[in-house]
Write an enzyme that holds these catalytic residues in place. Structure first.
Site, mmCIF file in Angstrom:
data_model
loop_
_atom_site.group_PDB
_atom_site.id
_atom_site.type_symbol
_atom_site.label_atom_id
_atom_site.label_comp_id
_atom_site.label_asym_id
_atom_site.label_seq_id
_atom_site.Cartn_x
_atom_site.Cartn_y
_atom_site.Cartn_z
ATOM 1 N N ASP A 69 0.815 -1.209 0.000
ATOM 2 C CA ASP A 69 0.000 0.000 0.000
ATOM 3 C C ASP A 69 0.852 1.265 0.000
ATOM 4 O OD1 ASP A 69 -2.258 -1.607 0.131
ATOM 5 O OD2 ASP A 69 -2.382 -1.492 2.316
ATOM 6 N N MET A 70 0.248 2.353 -0.446
ATOM 7 C CA MET A 70 0.944 3.633 -0.559
ATOM 8 C C MET A 70 1.631 4.027 0.748
ATOM 9 S SD MET A 70 -0.564 7.390 -1.634
ATOM 10 C CE MET A 70 -1.613 7.578 -0.178
#
Length: 304
Positions: free
Chosen positions: A139-140
């Site tokens: 994830d970011m």
């Protein structure tokens, strides 16, 4: 290029066909599925159907998905921390806030943009122009080690290792609350959330097996520092599993409290610490470790 997907409806729940397909095909929006149906790309029992069609048990579905025209991805001189590199693989330490690959409306500043600059044509092409070299993602706002493939042979080999759950993936995290057990295994299938497509959930109509092993490293009263080892790799798996036992990740605005108690904390406190794979050419077991980022180490110091 046209991708073909086939489904057999096991039981009927008076569900619209577009809703069923949007739950089965996580990477395709419901609006695009509706357009595909409108364009005649879907057949039910050999005949075209409308998006409003109500599924019946035993229905045989066939969906044709034409490849989207991918935009040209610009190479950008974004610094990369390379943890390990050989003729087949690159292990990078992804920083917080960096998206792994481009997506509609977000075509710059990603890991792929950086890879295109630093490695140009030395990336596998299996996932197309938008995701060259990318075999998995994090994830970011998750930091840590991620592997990138330089050629299609390596990409195919690592994809198979992911499928067989033979890749070692160890994360470190800080969760809210005090986990009482020293070790525990969370074995709860995960699928798309029934009410919110942006979320995954242990309460889903289309769950898939998901297993996370948790070990407590240190307790801080209101928080617990833990290590998680993935047996499977579902979207948001660690975040969803820890929420499901009442201990969401610190800073996780999607699955935890909206307001983080620590100033300037951006997103969940989750770090991909160790990634272990079999080297595609030599068969050697590689285990690459990414050091904790500064923000994470400082939080541990503050908690004492």
């Amino acid at each position: 290029m046209i991708l073909k997907k086939y489904f057999t409806v096991a039981e009927s729940d008076n569900e619209r066909i577009d809703k069923f397909l949007s739950e089965e095909l996580e990477d395709i929006s419901r609006s695009r599925i509706q357009k595909l149906i409108k364009d005649g790309c879907l057949s039910v029992n050999g005949k075209t159907a409308k998006a409003s069609y109500i599924l019946q048990a035993g229905d045989e579905l066939a969906l044709e998905i034409p490849a989207l025209k991918e935009p040209e991805i610009p190479a950008e001189d974004i610094p990369l921390e390379i943890l390990y590199e050989d003729d087949d693989l690159i292990f990078v330490n992804k920083p917080k806030g960096m998206v792994v690959h481009p997506a509609p409306g977000h075509y710059t500043g990603t890991l792929v943009n950086a890879l295109m600059y630093h490695f140009k044509d030395s990336l596998s092409g299996i996932n197309g122009e938008l995701r060259p070299g990318i075999v998995h993602r994090i994830d970011m706002d998750t930091t840590g080690v991620l592997v990138v493939c330089k050629n299609d042979k390596a990409h195919a080999a690592l994809s198979e290792q992911l499928k067989e759950h033979s890749i070692t993936r160890v994360y470190e995290a800080i969760v809210t609350g005090n986990i009482k057990e020293d070790t525990l295994t969370i074995d709860k299938p995960i699928g798309r959330d029934i009410k919110d497509r942006k979320k995954m959930s242990v309460h889903s109509k289309t769950p898939r097996e998901a297993v996370t092993h948790v070990q407590v490293l240190k307790r801080f009263g209101d928080y617990t520092y833990i290590k998680c080892q993935l047996e499977t790799g579902r979207t948001h798996q660690i975040r969803v599993h820890l929420k499901s036992i009442g201990h969401p990740l610190l800073g996780d605005s999607l699955y935890g409290p909206k307001n983080a108690p620590f100033k300037n904390l951006q997103g969940q406190t989750l770090h991909a610490r160790i990634l272990g794979v079999l080297q595609p050419t030599t068969g050697e077991h590689l285990e690459i470790e990414a050091p904790l980022p500064d923000y994470f180490s400082k939080l541990l110091e503050i908690m004492g």
